[in-house]
Design a protein around this motif. Sequence first.
Motif, mmCIF file in Angstrom:
data_model
loop_
_atom_site.group_PDB
_atom_site.id
_atom_site.type_symbol
_atom_site.label_atom_id
_atom_site.label_comp_id
_atom_site.label_asym_id
_atom_site.label_seq_id
_atom_site.Cartn_x
_atom_site.Cartn_y
_atom_site.Cartn_z
ATOM 1 N N MET A 97 -12.769 26.606 26.654
ATOM 2 C CA MET A 97 -13.424 25.550 25.878
ATOM 3 C C MET A 97 -14.364 24.766 26.785
ATOM 4 S SD MET A 97 -11.722 22.570 23.610
ATOM 5 C CE MET A 97 -12.632 21.095 23.196
ATOM 6 N N VAL A 98 -15.643 24.699 26.379
ATOM 7 C CA VAL A 98 -16.619 23.980 27.190
ATOM 8 C C VAL A 98 -17.245 22.806 26.452
ATOM 9 C CG1 VAL A 98 -17.202 25.967 28.629
ATOM 10 C CG2 VAL A 98 -18.462 25.559 26.483
ATOM 11 N N GLY A 99 -16.978 22.681 25.159
ATOM 12 C CA GLY A 99 -17.628 21.584 24.447
ATOM 13 C C GLY A 99 -16.999 21.327 23.086
ATOM 14 N N GLU A 100 -17.457 20.221 22.482
ATOM 15 C CA GLU A 100 -17.040 19.915 21.118
ATOM 16 C C GLU A 100 -18.266 20.010 20.216
ATOM 17 O OE1 GLU A 100 -14.949 16.232 20.835
ATOM 18 O OE2 GLU A 100 -13.168 17.045 21.825
ATOM 19 N N ALA A 101 -18.058 20.564 19.011
ATOM 20 C CA ALA A 101 -19.187 20.809 18.124
ATOM 21 C C ALA A 101 -19.025 20.038 16.826
ATOM 22 C CB ALA A 101 -19.290 22.295 17.822
ATOM 23 N N LYS A 102 -20.144 19.851 16.150
ATOM 24 C CA LYS A 102 -20.121 19.172 14.854
ATOM 25 C C LYS A 102 -21.095 19.913 13.952
ATOM 26 C CE LYS A 102 -20.575 14.408 13.189
ATOM 27 N NZ LYS A 102 -19.364 14.125 12.487
ATOM 28 N N PHE A 103 -20.720 20.071 12.693
ATOM 29 C CA PHE A 103 -21.588 20.761 11.743
ATOM 30 C C PHE A 103 -21.783 19.859 10.536
ATOM 31 C CE2 PHE A 103 -22.458 23.836 8.313
ATOM 32 C CZ PHE A 103 -23.518 24.527 8.883
ATOM 33 N N GLY A 104 -23.034 19.489 10.264
ATOM 34 C CA GLY A 104 -23.315 18.580 9.149
ATOM 35 C C GLY A 104 -22.591 17.260 9.360
ATOM 36 N N ASP A 105 -22.224 16.585 8.250
ATOM 37 C CA ASP A 105 -21.534 15.308 8.366
ATOM 38 C C ASP A 105 -20.045 15.495 8.565
ATOM 39 O OD1 ASP A 105 -23.832 13.901 8.025
ATOM 40 O OD2 ASP A 105 -23.650 13.822 5.838
ATOM 41 N N SER A 106 -19.503 16.488 7.854
ATOM 42 C CA SER A 106 -18.063 16.690 7.915
ATOM 43 C C SER A 106 -17.780 18.140 7.587
ATOM 44 C CB SER A 106 -17.371 15.785 6.907
ATOM 45 O OG SER A 106 -16.059 16.255 6.664
#
Lengths: 847, 276
Positions: free
Chosen positions: A183-192
């Motif tokens: 794991m190298v990062g945290e991701a987000k897609f759209g608002d939720s």
Amino acid sequence: MLRTTLRSLLAHKLRLALSGFAIVLGVAFVAGSFIFTDMLQASFNSIVSGTTTDARVTPKGYQESDGFSGDDSRTLPASLVDRLEDVDGVARVDGDVFVNGAFVVDQDGDLVGGMGAPSMAVNYSDTPSTTGEQPLRITEGEVPGPGEVALDEQTADRAGYEIGDEIPIVTASGGDARFTATMVGEAKFGDSLLGATLLVFDTETMQQEFLNGRNVFTEIQLTSDDGISQSELRDAVAPVLPADVEVKTGDQIEEESLDDLAEALTFINAFLLVFAAVALVVGTFLIINTFSILVAQRSRELALLRALGASRRQVSRSVLVEALLVAVIGSTLGVLLGFGLAVLLRMLFGVIGLDLSGQGLVFAPRTAIVAYAVGILVTLLAAYLPARRASKLPPVAALRDDVALPEGTIRRRVIAGGGMAVLGMGALVAGLSGVDPALTLVGVGALAVLIGVALTSPVLGRPVLYALGVPYRRLFGTVGLLSTQNAARNPRRTAATASALMIGLALVSAMSVFAGSANASIDKTIEENFAADYVVSNAIGQPFSPQIADRVEGVPGVETVARYRFSNADVDGSEQFIAATDGPTLAEAAEVTFESGSLNDLTQDTVLVNSETASDEGLSVGDSVSVRLPARATDLEVAGVFEQSPVLGASYVVSLETLELGGIKPADAYVYVVRDPSTPSDQVRAGVESVLEGLPTVSLKDQGEFAAEQRDQVNQTLYIIYALLGLAIIIAVLGIVNTLALSVIERTREIGLLRAVGVSRRQLRRMVRLESVAIAVLGAVLGVAIGLLFGIVMQRALADEGIDVLSVPVTQLVVFVILAGIVGVLAAVFPARRAAKLDVLAAIANE
Amino acid sequence: MSDVGTAAQAEQRQARTGADAAARAVSLRKVYGEGPTAVVALDDVSVEFAAGEFTAVMGPSGSGKSTLMHCMAALDTATAGEVYVGSADLTRLGDKELTRLRRDEIGFVFQAYNLVPTLTAEENILLPLSIAGRRPDREWFDTVIDTVGMRDRLGHCPNELSGGQQQRVACARALMSRPSIVFADEPTGNLDSASEDDVLGFLRRTVDDFQQTVVMVTHDPVAAAYTDRVVFLLDGRLVDELRDPTADDVLEQMKKLGREADAGDGAGQRATGAEG
């Protein structure tokens, strides 16, 4: 006149509050259902509209991965990306790999996310959406490179992983069933993500793990140059695409997704509204009862109005206006409570993985209109009969001491009710045996039976009350006798009160008989049809990698491994759920009865048809059926007709090759394992389990465990339905409280007299309590009887669909009646206390 | 309609049968129940109540006096015969017309006051008008409440009033719509003597001052003494009448009827039934 009505309303606040509560609950359910589905819609809308790109290229008729109904295995070559980059008007082209069914395993070896919410993997890409934003963002850490992964924040939190950890990942299809990434990062897609799990890899890792290392993509996203519209982009791109590839604009994709979504939401809404309807029907009884009693108590006053020159219409209108006011207040409170219910539903859905916490409540004007219309209509309808009776009061009644409301004969009522019940039963049976419109017939039929029985219950209840009277008298002496006589004194009122409980219990009992039969049928068919020793099945409702079956085949002592898959397909022009298997191996693992042909006749060019479907569609061996899967359409010959079986739970069964050639990604739903009889069973089991180790997506079960798993599914559904029907029962209990409280007020004088002749407070409380129990048990007995009937009818009607064993859960039904008795005791607490508190002198002097 | 008339004028009025009667019954018959259990409450009763006159209906318990009043006040229906209020024959009217009649032409005072407990005195008095959807005539309202002497208690609810006060409110209610006839059913039955005097005096004044026609059922000779005329009922039949009665006259007459009733007893009842 209006003032008189208003004053009377205010003077009877408590009584009306109780009847108003029935409206509140019913309306709350209606409003809550709408608010919740609107909220769902809004959440999904925001996801869809914020994340689509200007245009998307996919294989023609691409079956979007939903992780369940057979994933499309077709891909797009990398060369297509190059070609698209040269098209005028195209600003950028991104080849994407998107897969549904990649799971994170937490440190305890359990799946993160669990059932319900999807678990997706995608390559990192900064393609902008139609709104110009970048839907996929790395919010912390780095963009993943080879062998690295970024998790969405919520999943990382839930699993307890941090940047730098090694993440075990299990996939549902292709590649290795299990691999790890850093794991190298945290991701987000759209608002939720609404509770979904998202894993972000680099493109090569995606291709490596999910596409067998080929340099291909599942979809290509296009971004247009400034000033180029979506349709211009589409038209510019279309000529360079191969024949089996298509392009869709962002608007088109949005529209299609929203259409699909609307359909699914309509179903959820309808499901919830059914229970709202049940609550309202039960509430109607309570309202009728309350208004009848109110009118009875006010009959002297109403007769006085008549004597003073009020017309019949004025009198009935005054009752209706009162009802209208109660309805408006009740509906308003109901709508408010509906918000609460929607919040509760949001929490419940959160538990099964759909996280809607980011979405505010949505209150559409439609919700208010429907909620008020339903609340007001139901109340006015319920108040209409008492109002009509009030208008028939002779004016001279104002001068009498003992005013009795004119009542129609019970005989007419019983005949009408009996007729209704019989007709309703007919409609129910017709609906269940498939006469169209089946659902309407079943619903209307069941309602007619319930109301019919409710109408006849003043007569039907007599023997029950009589039967209760005997032990009452023996156990409780005069007090017992008085209480049954009180219950029998006003048979309509007792019957209406009991009917409310009856409806709730009828539905609960019917469900319990039905579920009992379903479970017994599952046990029987599994016992009869399962030749396999073990089943490898998915634990989360999603198919699993075919490699698992490959490895199980290699376990020493395993003789046969039969794979079983599902997909959606277009069969002769209609969308069908089809199954696929290898005929000869399944024949070794399961017993399936064939009318003609056999499992061994299943080849790449043939199809097996369920006997019911065969007779509906007029198919027999030798006929041709056209099956269209994403990648191709073929004509298959019917090679066998089989009887409905849990092993072949679909209308059409094709070969595994047919499915794969059709472009469906190989992924197994079930794998049946037969052991070599010479190898000890625990040895084989240990061998298979070692293959499954570290794969929480699948589980190994023997026959008994498999049956238990199936039963659990039935029971879970049953408990949800019980919980929703519980509301109707709460309303019914309120009805009992209300009726008793009102009868106590009505009998103030009589109670005072009893106290005057030496009845103790305790005895008085007991009298009210026993009456309450009598009403509750009456309702329960009638309800269980009808429920039993409904359950049996349902089981008979669905005998062909596999529910061929009738099993009546006698203990459960008896428990229902006993619980009803306890409910009766509880419902009497308040009215009994009130009766006992009456001042003797004041009660007798009461004018 | 007329000033204080002479005796001669009164006689003249009597002679023109019907024209000046505010209400009358012709061969009125009322039977409760059916078959062998039937009870004849009124048997061929013909009576007139002159306009502007205060009439008492008297008789022992069960003589049919209340039934007569209910039938004449459009609260109950006759079995046979005719009942007129003004020129309308009640036995030929439908519910709609009867409702209108009760509303506009008839006032009623009950023994048990029958006020709506949730409304104030003023609201109770105005109830018939509000039922009819009419504006109250303020002047008439003032006249009426001053006559009954309830001005200072208008905002009270019935349970805050004494029995006499409640009955005065009920009387005011009966008069508010200026009915052509007021029926009072034992209006003083539940009252102490002081209150009784109030209520009866008030009814008397409405006849004297406003030419109101009042018919009152009572079995109290003192109450009957307030009236212009007393009619006596026995076993459902009209048996006698007195003009300008005194309490003593009435008491005498009642005693006589009581003896007759005792003598006739059950046999008389049966004979009455058979005759019809």
